[in-house]
Design an enzyme around this catalytic site. Sequence first.
Site, PDB file in Angstrom:
ATOM      1  N   TRP A  68      36.269   7.049  -2.165  1.00 12.86           N
ATOM      2  CA  TRP A  68      36.234   8.132  -1.499  1.00 12.86           C
ATOM      3  C   TRP A  68      35.228   7.805  -0.125  1.00 12.86           C
ATOM      4  CZ3 TRP A  68      36.818   8.265  -6.643  1.00 12.86           C
ATOM      5  CH2 TRP A  68      37.568   9.205  -7.026  1.00 12.86           C
ATOM      6  N   CYS A 113      41.963  12.455  -6.043  1.00 12.23           N
ATOM      7  CA  CYS A 113      42.210  13.128  -7.320  1.00 12.23           C
ATOM      8  C   CYS A 113      43.804  13.563  -7.543  1.00 12.23           C
ATOM      9  CB  CYS A 113      41.496  14.332  -7.253  1.00 12.23           C
ATOM     10  SG  CYS A 113      41.611  15.636  -5.825  1.00 12.23           S
ATOM     11  N   HIS A 154      40.222  20.203  -6.040  1.00 14.91           N
ATOM     12  CA  HIS A 154      40.385  19.167  -7.000  1.00 14.91           C
ATOM     13  C   HIS A 154      41.641  19.355  -7.643  1.00 14.91           C
ATOM     14  CE1 HIS A 154      39.386  15.871  -9.578  1.00 14.91           C
ATOM     15  NE2 HIS A 154      39.187  16.717 -10.432  1.00 14.91           N
ATOM     16  N   ASP A 178      42.169  15.637 -17.045  1.00 11.54           N
ATOM     17  CA  ASP A 178      41.657  15.050 -15.640  1.00 11.54           C
ATOM     18  C   ASP A 178      41.310  13.458 -15.731  1.00 11.54           C
ATOM     19  OD1 ASP A 178      40.980  14.789 -13.121  1.00 11.54           O
ATOM     20  OD2 ASP A 178      39.216  16.382 -13.141  1.00 11.54           O
ATOM     21  N   TYR A 208      53.106  30.140 -35.073  1.00  6.36           N
ATOM     22  CA  TYR A 208      52.218  29.599 -36.152  1.00  6.36           C
ATOM     23  C   TYR A 208      51.269  28.437 -36.149  1.00  6.36           C
ATOM     24  CZ  TYR A 208      55.230  25.614 -37.440  1.00  6.36           C
ATOM     25  OH  TYR A 208      55.950  24.401 -37.359  1.00  6.36           O
TER      26      TYR A 208
END
Length: 803
Positions: free
Chosen positions: A336, A372, A431, A454, A619
Amino acid sequence: RMPGERLTVRTASEIGRFPGAAPPTRVELTIQNEGEKKQEEGGCLWWLRKMCPCCCKHPNATSYDITDKVEFTKLPTPAAVVDPPKPKPENGEAKETDEGKLSVCSVDLLSSKAGQNRQEHHTDLYHGDELILRRGQTFQIELELNRPFSTDTDKLYLELKTGPLPLVSKGTHVIIPLVEHLEDERWEAKIVEQNGNKIKLSINSPANAVIGLYGLTVTTSSLKGDATTTYTSSKNIVMLFNPWCEEDTVFLDNEGERKEYVLNDTGRIYYGTEKQIGARTWNFGQFHEGILEACLFIMEKSEMPPSGRGDPVNVVRVISAMINAQDDYGVLVGNWSGDYSDGVSPTAWSSSVEILRKYHSTNGTPVSYGQCWVFSGVTTTVLRCLGIPARSVTNFQSAHDTDVSLTTDVYLDENLEPINYLNRDSVWNFHVWNDCWMARPDLPPGNGGWQAVDATPQETSQGTFRCGPASVNAIRSGHVYLKHDTPFVFAEVNSDKIYWQRNLDGTFKQIYSEKKAVGHCISTKAVGSDKRADITSLYKHEEGTDSEEERIAVETASRYGSKPDVYSTPVAEDVSVEVKVDGEGPRMGADAQLKILVKNLSSQPRRATIHSQVAVMYYTGVLKGTIKKDEMPVELSPNEGWISSSIMKLHYLCRVLLVDQAAFMLTLCGRVTETKQVLANQTTFRLRTPDITIKPIGDAIVGKEMAAKITFTNPLPSTLKGVVFRVEGLGLQKGHEVVVGDVGAHSTVTVTEHFIPSQPGPRKLVVSLDCEQLSQVHGVADIGTMLTLANVTFECTNSENRK
């Protein structure tokens, strides 16, 4: 860098499953309408041998193994291996010549993309002509033998092995016997065709089989136990999860959703801000050449034991860790910083294919760079490729909670200026993560379905950068004590932003809370179109001044965080709520009446509002859909109880929402006005299905024909299609089917079954109903069968008494 995103940079079948029916049975059938009279490394060349640890360890890594590249290799066609001959038999014993010994000449896996196996298993889109299967389904292979196979003298079985140390006890070494009839939920093989020296086998696999790459061997011998011959197939078999199989925990019952979340190889990923939502097309490419091999390579490189690869919870958790390279040399390096000169900018990617192929071709060298949406796109590809339904999900105004407080905290000094070194929590403009679909038998009922996962490295989970799978239903309810990483995802979508001011003595006081600061416009691609679907309601209750359910979820969650006293604790907890079901519970086709009991145990009056919700549930614990929501104001005098009879008119919903072996979940929540006590209760119940009544007719005598009248009434206001009775009674009647056909709404069907008892003593005649719209319907009758003198042979040795 995608505009608006920011993150602190961190260092470093057998066709026709049912066998032929028994000989015809004499049956009388009447239907009355309503109102009428009532090794892991074995024979396959294992593609990931471990080598010495690399000296270039990542600072956070404990070990790093370099492995060979995964490839579907074609080994040289092996010759049959024959055990050394046993000593020659003595005179008078039968002799068997080598020419008579059975052996396999070749194996055809019938793996063509256009063939029956790949078509029926929904794997025909994968590149190549390997045998790619989904567990829990039958598949066929053909064997060519050196002579015709004889069930009277020959023995044959198959073996499948996966991993470096295959073990039967771990499910990684599978021995498949030859049987006459295939049964569900087990490894078995049956001969379905025989033509000269060739036989076709139909092989059944269980729905919990380990996924991955298997090697196949076939072993033949005689029934006498003489020397065996073993043939190793030159091709491997790939086993995947099966969303089409009801017994598989990743089963998804909507065909449109299966096409979208498993078979669709392109999609849309959303970004930007909640007021300016952008969309970009992403090529998942899960069927592209080399992608399946790359996904299997990732699984092996994770060092996850092959025995754990049958559980999708384990697999998803491992994939979440392996898609990022933060501490295990996974697929993508996160960046980043804005400087991507030594790699590819995250915004330049539009496909998972190049990333995965590059990672695989370099024997696991992490690819640079990702943010991301790239992590999410690659995760979608891997999960869909392995057979787990998955989608990419974007959350706008997404919180990043760093201290597990389940709040987004903003610290200010005495002059209301930000204290930067304390303000570690952040809110991203957007995000992107993933949802994947599965049952969660490891959690309380109601928490199956969509799970958040994630792969973007934000915080560690159990020492590794990963997140999930976290139940979306648990996130919505604030049940953050349920694994895995539910508190972190809850904070992303529904935490309050709390403002703290420093006092002169260094302590902090809460001065303001912003309740709708995070978790807006949670988005994913719609099923069957390129439109955006807003799924915010799946993650959180509607926010607003009147949304008490949402506030209860937030405050419930916060009590499990690192700051449990952020919200006011209840002054007292003196009101109880419970649910009671009368008798054996509601019946199918009738209204369900449940009693909600609220008791005031205090000497003061109490008021509350109870919110109720009823949902249909498989179930397995997966919720299918909500069918009723209600709000009930409650006023209690001191030491008073209050009862509400909640009547749910379910009969008209059964044909739409009721699912196989389904139950219902009633969820209650509320808050006491005077004490702020939270009231919560979850109760599961099912609708009792009708019984089949069986009435014996005539005397039960061995060798003498008798009958039984079988009666069933359709409890639903809709027609049951294709009803079949299955009748069986040991010592009474061989198991067989009685085709009834359609049974109208509330109609009664009567079948008279004629049979001749063959064994004396207490016997049971069992009947079950097979119908798509109705399950778990059965009946039983006790029949005491007697012998008569005609059935008994007397022998007397006294000649004078002979008659």
